[in-house]
Every structure is written in C-alpha cells, then in structure tokens.
Design an enzyme around this catalytic site. Sequence first.
Site, PDB file in Angstrom:
ATOM      1  CB  ALA A 130      28.643  38.850  37.645  1.00 20.13           C
ATOM      2  CE  LYS A 152      39.862  30.727  39.616  1.00 21.48           C
ATOM      3  NZ  LYS A 152      39.737  30.253  38.248  1.00 21.48           N
ATOM      4  N   GLY A 161      33.618  38.420  45.275  1.00 21.90           N
ATOM      5  CA  GLY A 161      33.542  39.784  44.746  1.00 21.90           C
ATOM      6  C   GLY A 161      33.096  39.812  43.296  1.00 21.90           C
ATOM      7  CB  CYS A 162      34.168  37.873  40.349  1.00 15.82           C
ATOM      8  SG  CYS A 162      35.893  38.427  40.398  1.00 15.82           S
ATOM      9  CB  THR A 163      29.605  35.967  42.645  1.00 10.25           C
ATOM     10  OG1 THR A 163      30.402  34.855  42.200  1.00 10.25           O
ATOM     11  CG2 THR A 163      28.135  35.581  42.642  1.00 10.25           C
TER      12      THR A 163
END
Length: 156
Positions: A48, A38, A43-45
Amino acid sequence: MTATGQAAPDFTLQASNDQTISLSSYRGKNVVLYFYPKDMTPGCTTEACDFRDYHPRFAELDTVVFGISPDEVKSHDKFAAKHELPFPLLADPDHQVAEAYGVWVLKKMYGREYMGIERSTFVIDKQGNIAKEWRKVKVKGHVQEVLVFIQEELQK
C-alpha cells in the site's frame, strides 16, 4: 477466472472515506486493481505504501489505483489514515469480487488450509479490458513493474 484481453468484471463496492466505487464509472481511465489479504499486515502495508509513494506517477499516466481486500470499511479507514493513502480501499467482505477475478483461493500456512486472497494485481485499460495481470505477487519491486507496464504498453 479472468484473462488478459477480456472485459474486466464490473463491480460496485463500499470504500474508505464513505465512497462507493463502481469500476464501470472509470471507463476512459486506466485502472490498477490490487487485491491484498489484510489491512495492517507487514506485506500489505509495504504494498500500500509503495502504491502511495508512486501515486503521483500513476496519476500522470491517467491511472487510478484501488486496493481491495475482505476487510470491512472501518478497517480500511484506519489503515488509509495511518499510512496516508491517497487512493480508496474497497471492502469485499463476501469476496464476490475476489471470486470474479479468480483470486479467492485455497491457501496453506503452517500445514493449515484456508480460503483467502492470493495477492494479485490487474491493470484495466481505458476500454475496460484486462491489459495485464500479476498473480502470486511478491511485493518488492512490484509497484514499479506495474508502473513500467502502463508507461510502455498503455501510453502508446
């Protein structure tokens, strides 16, 4: 389900910045596909931004990077702009591509079960075959591991 050495499942998806991306149009380049749950989550930030920070190194190795999640393009546009991501984020809202790569799985959190993305990364070689896959990725140090694999295994 995919396996190392076999042809990567082809797809065409809408992406950030009004792009449409077809995997097959990147034959002749190495491709990193990373699936993440998401936009705008911690974690995704981190993941990325790690791919962003190493993006020049991937480019030197003739490698393109794509992030894929079930989020809509509008969400991807905000996420990419906020973190100045130099690579496209692909929208897979019906999770067809995630299913083709075997990363749409049953997950559990706080005793609740639901379907979602298993954080995973695939390196696709210049011939369109899966050269390496990582499943259940832990973000810390992962991007460097992917970069080392490409340097050592695909630059021979």
